[in-house]
Design a protein around this motif. Structure first.
Motif, PDB file in Angstrom:
ATOM      1  N   LEU A 194       0.809  -1.214   0.000  1.00 13.00           N
ATOM      2  CA  LEU A 194       0.000   0.000   0.000  1.00 13.00           C
ATOM      3  C   LEU A 194       0.844   1.266   0.000  1.00 13.00           C
ATOM      4  O   LEU A 194       0.521   2.251  -0.658  1.00 13.00           O
ATOM      5  CB  LEU A 194      -0.932  -0.010   1.218  1.00 13.00           C
ATOM      6  N   GLY A 195       1.941   1.257   0.745  1.00 15.79           N
ATOM      7  CA  GLY A 195       2.717   2.492   0.886  1.00 15.79           C
ATOM      8  C   GLY A 195       4.105   2.450   0.299  1.00 15.79           C
ATOM      9  O   GLY A 195       4.907   3.364   0.505  1.00 15.79           O
ATOM     10  N   GLY A 196       4.414   1.389  -0.471  1.00 12.36           N
ATOM     11  CA  GLY A 196       5.772   1.218  -0.980  1.00 12.36           C
ATOM     12  C   GLY A 196       6.257   2.336  -1.871  1.00 12.36           C
ATOM     13  O   GLY A 196       7.445   2.647  -1.904  1.00 12.36           O
ATOM     14  N   SER A 197       5.371   2.958  -2.620  1.00 11.14           N
ATOM     15  CA  SER A 197       5.802   3.982  -3.577  1.00 11.14           C
ATOM     16  C   SER A 197       5.503   5.404  -3.120  1.00 11.14           C
ATOM     17  O   SER A 197       5.732   6.345  -3.873  1.00 11.14           O
ATOM     18  CB  SER A 197       5.112   3.739  -4.927  1.00 11.14           C
ATOM     19  N   VAL A 198       4.966   5.555  -1.915  1.00 12.98           N
ATOM     20  CA  VAL A 198       4.641   6.895  -1.417  1.00 12.98           C
ATOM     21  C   VAL A 198       5.880   7.471  -0.742  1.00 12.98           C
ATOM     22  O   VAL A 198       6.236   7.071   0.360  1.00 12.98           O
ATOM     23  CB  VAL A 198       3.456   6.857  -0.437  1.00 12.98           C
ATOM     24  N   GLY A 199       6.536   8.386  -1.419  1.00 16.74           N
ATOM     25  CA  GLY A 199       7.749   8.976  -0.878  1.00 16.74           C
ATOM     26  C   GLY A 199       7.990  10.348  -1.468  1.00 16.74           C
ATOM     27  O   GLY A 199       7.054  11.081  -1.782  1.00 16.74           O
ATOM     28  N   THR A 200       9.262  10.676  -1.647  1.00 12.80           N
ATOM     29  CA  THR A 200       9.614  12.011  -2.119  1.00 12.80           C
ATOM     30  C   THR A 200       9.142  12.269  -3.542  1.00 12.80           C
ATOM     31  O   THR A 200       8.931  13.414  -3.932  1.00 12.80           O
ATOM     32  CB  THR A 200      11.139  12.206  -2.042  1.00 12.80           C
ATOM     33  N   GLY A 201       8.975  11.205  -4.340  1.00 12.55           N
ATOM     34  CA  GLY A 201       8.503  11.403  -5.712  1.00 12.55           C
ATOM     35  C   GLY A 201       7.137  12.061  -5.752  1.00 12.55           C
ATOM     36  O   GLY A 201       6.895  12.982  -6.537  1.00 12.55           O
ATOM     37  N   LEU A 202       6.230  11.583  -4.904  1.00  9.16           N
ATOM     38  CA  LEU A 202       4.891  12.166  -4.833  1.00  9.16           C
ATOM     39  C   LEU A 202       4.886  13.456  -4.034  1.00  9.16           C
ATOM     40  O   LEU A 202       4.363  14.479  -4.494  1.00  9.16           O
ATOM     41  CB  LEU A 202       3.925  11.159  -4.195  1.00  9.16           C
ATOM     42  N   LEU A 203       5.459  13.426  -2.839  1.00  9.51           N
ATOM     43  CA  LEU A 203       5.338  14.541  -1.902  1.00  9.51           C
ATOM     44  C   LEU A 203       6.184  15.745  -2.286  1.00  9.51           C
ATOM     45  O   LEU A 203       5.882  16.864  -1.877  1.00  9.51           O
ATOM     46  CB  LEU A 203       5.714  14.070  -0.494  1.00  9.51           C
ATOM     47  N   ILE A 204       7.237  15.521  -3.061  1.00  9.74           N
ATOM     48  CA  ILE A 204       8.132  16.630  -3.423  1.00  9.74           C
ATOM     49  C   ILE A 204       8.280  16.761  -4.938  1.00  9.74           C
ATOM     50  O   ILE A 204       8.123  17.831  -5.510  1.00  9.74           O
ATOM     51  CB  ILE A 204       9.520  16.442  -2.777  1.00  9.74           C
ATOM     52  N   GLY A 205       8.571  15.636  -5.608  1.00 10.55           N
ATOM     53  CA  GLY A 205       8.814  15.680  -7.052  1.00 10.55           C
ATOM     54  C   GLY A 205       7.640  16.158  -7.874  1.00 10.55           C
ATOM     55  O   GLY A 205       7.812  16.715  -8.959  1.00 10.55           O
ATOM     56  N   SER A 206       6.419  15.954  -7.364  1.00  8.55           N
ATOM     57  CA  SER A 206       5.234  16.397  -8.100  1.00  8.55           C
ATOM     58  C   SER A 206       5.193  17.917  -8.249  1.00  8.55           C
ATOM     59  O   SER A 206       4.535  18.437  -9.153  1.00  8.55           O
ATOM     60  CB  SER A 206       3.965  15.912  -7.398  1.00  8.55           C
ATOM     61  N   SER A 255      14.942  25.301  -4.376  1.00 10.18           N
ATOM     62  CA  SER A 255      15.880  24.194  -4.546  1.00 10.18           C
ATOM     63  C   SER A 255      15.835  23.222  -3.379  1.00 10.18           C
ATOM     64  O   SER A 255      16.331  22.105  -3.485  1.00 10.18           O
ATOM     65  CB  SER A 255      17.307  24.732  -4.691  1.00 10.18           C
ATOM     66  N   GLY A 256      15.279  23.628  -2.247  1.00  5.18           N
ATOM     67  CA  GLY A 256      15.203  22.746  -1.096  1.00  5.18           C
ATOM     68  C   GLY A 256      14.100  21.725  -1.251  1.00  5.18           C
ATOM     69  O   GLY A 256      13.116  21.937  -1.935  1.00  5.18           O
ATOM     70  N   TYR A 257      14.270  20.588  -0.571  1.00  6.59           N
ATOM     71  CA  TYR A 257      13.275  19.525  -0.669  1.00  6.59           C
ATOM     72  C   TYR A 257      11.933  19.960  -0.115  1.00  6.59           C
ATOM     73  O   TYR A 257      10.902  19.676  -0.684  1.00  6.59           O
ATOM     74  CB  TYR A 257      13.758  18.283   0.109  1.00  6.59           C
ATOM     75  N   VAL A 258      11.952  20.640   1.054  1.00  9.46           N
ATOM     76  CA  VAL A 258      10.703  20.970   1.720  1.00  9.46           C
ATOM     77  C   VAL A 258      10.044  22.188   1.113  1.00  9.46           C
ATOM     78  O   VAL A 258       8.837  22.232   0.904  1.00  9.46           O
ATOM     79  CB  VAL A 258      10.963  21.185   3.230  1.00  9.46           C
ATOM     80  N   SER A 259      10.846  23.210   0.786  1.00  7.74           N
ATOM     81  CA  SER A 259      10.261  24.445   0.271  1.00  7.74           C
ATOM     82  C   SER A 259       9.524  24.222  -1.026  1.00  7.74           C
ATOM     83  O   SER A 259       8.600  24.954  -1.366  1.00  7.74           O
ATOM     84  CB  SER A 259      11.371  25.500   0.074  1.00  7.74           C
ATOM     85  N   SER A 260       9.919  23.193  -1.778  1.00  6.32           N
ATOM     86  CA  SER A 260       9.286  22.965  -3.067  1.00  6.32           C
ATOM     87  C   SER A 260       8.202  21.892  -3.006  1.00  6.32           C
ATOM     88  O   SER A 260       7.689  21.498  -4.049  1.00  6.32           O
ATOM     89  CB  SER A 260      10.349  22.560  -4.097  1.00  6.32           C
ATOM     90  N   SER A 261       7.863  21.402  -1.847  1.00 10.58           N
ATOM     91  CA  SER A 261       6.791  20.419  -1.734  1.00 10.58           C
ATOM     92  C   SER A 261       5.448  21.104  -1.972  1.00 10.58           C
ATOM     93  O   SER A 261       5.074  22.017  -1.223  1.00 10.58           O
ATOM     94  CB  SER A 261       6.792  19.765  -0.347  1.00 10.58           C
ATOM     95  N   PRO A 262       4.695  20.686  -2.984  1.00  2.29           N
ATOM     96  CA  PRO A 262       3.413  21.339  -3.255  1.00  2.29           C
ATOM     97  C   PRO A 262       2.393  21.121  -2.143  1.00  2.29           C
ATOM     98  O   PRO A 262       1.481  21.918  -1.970  1.00  2.29           O
ATOM     99  CB  PRO A 262       2.962  20.681  -4.564  1.00  2.29           C
ATOM    100  N   PHE A 263       2.548  20.054  -1.381  1.00  4.74           N
ATOM    101  CA  PHE A 263       1.640  19.791  -0.271  1.00  4.74           C
ATOM    102  C   PHE A 263       1.814  20.843   0.821  1.00  4.74           C
ATOM    103  O   PHE A 263       0.831  21.375   1.355  1.00  4.74           O
ATOM    104  CB  PHE A 263       1.886  18.389   0.299  1.00  4.74           C
ATOM    105  N   VAL A 264       3.067  21.141   1.156  1.00  5.59           N
ATOM    106  CA  VAL A 264       3.340  22.167   2.168  1.00  5.59           C
ATOM    107  C   VAL A 264       2.938  23.541   1.646  1.00  5.59           C
ATOM    108  O   VAL A 264       2.373  24.366   2.379  1.00  5.59           O
ATOM    109  CB  VAL A 264       4.835  22.141   2.570  1.00  5.59           C
ATOM    110  N   ILE A 265       3.204  23.806   0.367  1.00  7.52           N
ATOM    111  CA  ILE A 265       2.839  25.097  -0.238  1.00  7.52           C
ATOM    112  C   ILE A 265       1.328  25.310  -0.192  1.00  7.52           C
ATOM    113  O   ILE A 265       0.855  26.407   0.131  1.00  7.52           O
ATOM    114  CB  ILE A 265       3.345  25.168  -1.695  1.00  7.52           C
ATOM    115  N   ALA A 266       0.561  24.278  -0.506  1.00  9.33           N
ATOM    116  CA  ALA A 266      -0.899  24.393  -0.494  1.00  9.33           C
ATOM    117  C   ALA A 266      -1.414  24.752   0.893  1.00  9.33           C
ATOM    118  O   ALA A 266      -2.313  25.597   1.043  1.00  9.33           O
ATOM    119  CB  ALA A 266      -1.524  23.082  -0.964  1.00  9.33           C
ATOM    120  N   ILE A 267      -0.845  24.136   1.918  1.00 10.68           N
ATOM    121  CA  ILE A 267      -1.289  24.407   3.292  1.00 10.68           C
ATOM    122  C   ILE A 267      -0.876  25.810   3.727  1.00 10.68           C
ATOM    123  O   ILE A 267      -1.643  26.544   4.356  1.00 10.68           O
ATOM    124  CB  ILE A 267      -0.716  23.341   4.246  1.00 10.68           C
ATOM    125  N   LYS A 268       0.349  26.217   3.369  1.00 12.22           N
ATOM    126  CA  LYS A 268       0.823  27.562   3.737  1.00 12.22           C
ATOM    127  C   LYS A 268       0.005  28.644   3.039  1.00 12.22           C
ATOM    128  O   LYS A 268      -0.370  29.648   3.648  1.00 12.22           O
ATOM    129  CB  LYS A 268       2.303  27.700   3.380  1.00 12.22           C
TER     130      LYS A 268
END
Length: 592
Positions: free
Chosen positions: A95-107, A342-355
């Motif tokens: 269920l969670g094998g592919s849920v990682g930085t690709g989805l949470l950050i790379g998207s 360029s940072g991993y967290v600053s470019s996460s669209p999930f964090v951006i949406a919440i902010k």
């Protein structure tokens, strides 16, 4: 001294001696647990099917040494990986094998280059391919739950050189992913505190992941079980929050709707090339979906746990990717300046949406969820690499030391190799770390695509060999509902992705039609690496046969000896019971 005092002194000395002996015994047991497990002479039990004996002179000889010669009710023979993964572990790994930085950050990068419509189109189509691939993998793994599934299937159903190339390419991918994820974890921490040297955090996560894997397969399974629960809660929570924000229920009381789909150049800001680039990223983001196949050899009863696990891929694609990225496309404009970070967290669209919604505490909470996902991927990297490397050593496709398994069922040589390559994470303190890691990643950048292609090719060859040798599909306790057509579709789609990747790697966005050699090798070097592995093994083995004849393919070794009649009768009984239940319950039981 009285006789009573002498007796007490004697008893005390005996008690102290027994304590010391017990402590020494525990320490000795700990040391002995790392010793190589002995493989008894009678470990290999030949199948009653005479076809195995007929294949002893062909190139499948090594397969006979790798037979899984025990029923699901017997204990693991010494010298093998232990079957300690329970149903709950397999379900969560799938269920969670592919849920990682690709989805949470790379998207986030895909949203910027492809636009909101590209997210849905690319991940939706790639998701159908992954579903077909994992269904094919489920059929193979239930029939042949062997160590290092992908490389063994390649050697068995196609050619040893192909198995060698795919296996080592897959192992190298995880060797490089581990230090990358450790650096990502350090960057997640920097979201709260940027003053501490990232190498300090890297060291902490490095030790944590290696300790988890030293607890064996059960330690990995338990860790993934709880880490995946956190990921599931986070994604479901974000989807619910996304719906609330889109309809104007956030702190700003602003109805968003499809506003971000109507800004300048949306929903396809870079046209077809932007969409093509997104296809490649979507494929990479689902890496790890095949991890349940690696875990099959260590599952207690793969015939029962794997079919349900592979069916859950549908929910993972629909819930984790499709719904969450739909919310991202609605909440975050493709031209948001934060997506360029360029940072991993600053470019996460999930964090951006919440902010952007004006919620102040929740971004930190979701950042913690990203941190958990990063640790989970690092944990899976060590597991996937160590098992693949152990299988390659066992098949004779690598140094024999790599096949080392201790009495606790841990592939110590594979774990040691992962630990050594994991030290690359300390390049986080190097000023030009991004360039170093970009070139490291390029070596195995296409490994997932080749692994998925290998799964579908092996499934197709397996079915063709079954037909050629007049074997019935009734021998199989689980078959892919999509049959060979799903595998053919996936192979065609993956060839298309490789072609698209070639185009966008050679002529990237903004190149104005001019070829970019550096960008090409950074994004397409993986194809050169697997070609070198393949040709190198061909030269070494001097076997220039491209593929095995269908009548020479071994369809028996590696099968767990089970009573097919009992399994078929149980399945038929379950189907009869299901017919008497309401439709919604039947749908739920099938997919969940």
């Amino acid at each position: 001294m009285s006789s009573l005092e002498k007796n007490e002194e004697s008893l005390n000395s005996q008690h102290i001696g027994s304590i010391e002996t017990n402590e020494m015994s525990k320490w000795q047991k700990f040391k002995d647990s790392f010793k190589r497990a002995d493989i008894p002479d009678n470990h290999i039990v030949e199948s009653s099917n005479n076809s195995i004996l007929q294949n002893t002179n062909n190139s499948d000889n090594h397969d006979l040494e790798l037979q899984d010669k025990y029923s699901t009710n017997e204990e693991e023979p010494s010298g093998e990986l232990h079957r300690e993964l329970k149903n709950k572990h397999i379900q969560m790994i799938a269920l969670g094998g592919s849920v990682g930085t690709g989805l949470l950050i790379g998207s986030g990068g895909s949203l910027r280059t492809g636009g909101p419509a590209s997210l849905i189109i690319a991940w939706g189509l790639v998701g159908t391919m992954v579903y077909c691939t994992i269904m094919a993998l489920g059929e193979l793994c239930v029939a042949f739950p062997v160590n290092g599934a992908f490389s063994q299937y390649g050697s068995r159903f196609v050619d040893e050189s192909w198995g060698f190339a795919v296996g080592w390419n897959y192992a190298i991918m995880w060797l490089i992913v581990l230090p990358l994820e450790l650096v990502a974890a350090a960057m997640c921490i920097s979201y709260w505190n940027n003053d501490i040297n990232p190498a300090s955090w890297v060291a902490i996560f490095y030790v944590l992941i290696m300790i988890i894997n030293l607890f064996g397969v059960k330690g990995y399974g338990e860790a993934e079980y709880y880490l995946t629960i956190f990921k599931i809660i986070a994604i479901i929570g974000f989807i619910i929050l996304g719906v609330v924000l889109v309809v104007g229920g956030g702190p700003k009381k602003e109805f968003i709707g499809a506003k971000n789909w109507h800004i300048d150049k949306a929903p396809f800001p870079n046209g077809f090339k932007g969409l093509a680039t997104t296809f490649v990223t979507a494929s990479y983001s689902m890496a790890g979906s095949e991890m349940c196949g690696i875990a099959a050899s260590e599952a207690k009863n793969p015939a029962k746990t794997l079919p349900k696990a592979v069916r859950q891929v549908f929910w993972r694609i629909f819930l984790f990717f499709f719904l969450s990225l739909t919310m991202i496309g609605l909440l975050v404009p493709y031209n948001s300046p934060d997506l360029l970070g360029s940072g991993y967290v600053s470019s996460s669209p999930f964090v951006i949406a919440i902010k952007d919604a004006g919620i102040y505490a929740l971004p930190s909470i979701f950042n913690a969820c990203i941190l958990i996902s990063v640790v989970s991927v690092g944990n899976s990297a060590v597991y996937g690499c160590s098992r693949t490397v152990q299988s390659l050593g066992q098949q004779g496709l690598g140094p024999s030391i790599l096949a080392y398994v201790d009495v606790k069922g841990r592939p110590l040589a594979g774990l040691a190799l992962s630990a050594v390559f994991g030290l690359l994470c300390f390049l986080a303190a190097y000023k030009d770390q991004s360039t170093v890691f970009a070139w490291l990643l390029s070596v195995s950048g296409l490994a997932t695509i080749f692994s998925w292609f290998n799964i579908c090719l092996c499934h197709l060859r397996f079915r063709m060999a079954m037909s050629k040798q007049n074997r019935s599909l009734k021998e199989l306790s689980f078959t892919s509902k999509l049959g060979i057509y799903g595998s053919i579709y996936s192979m065609g789609f993956l060839i298309l992705v490789l072609g698209v990747q070639f185009w966008v790697a050679l002529f990237p966005l903004g190149s104005n039609g001019k070829a970019n050699a550096e960008n090409f090798f950074k994004n397409y070097l993986g194809s050169v690496v697997i070609l070198i592995f393949y040709l190198g093994h061909k030269i070494y083995s001097k076997d220039w046969k491209i593929y095995k004849n269908l009548d020479q393919i071994d369809l028996d070794s590696g099968r767990r000896q089970v009573d097919l009649e009992v399994i078929q009768s149980e399945l038929e009984e379950e189907r009869l019971l299901a017919k008497n239940k309401p439709m919604y319950i039947r749908i739920w039981n099938y997919w969940c």
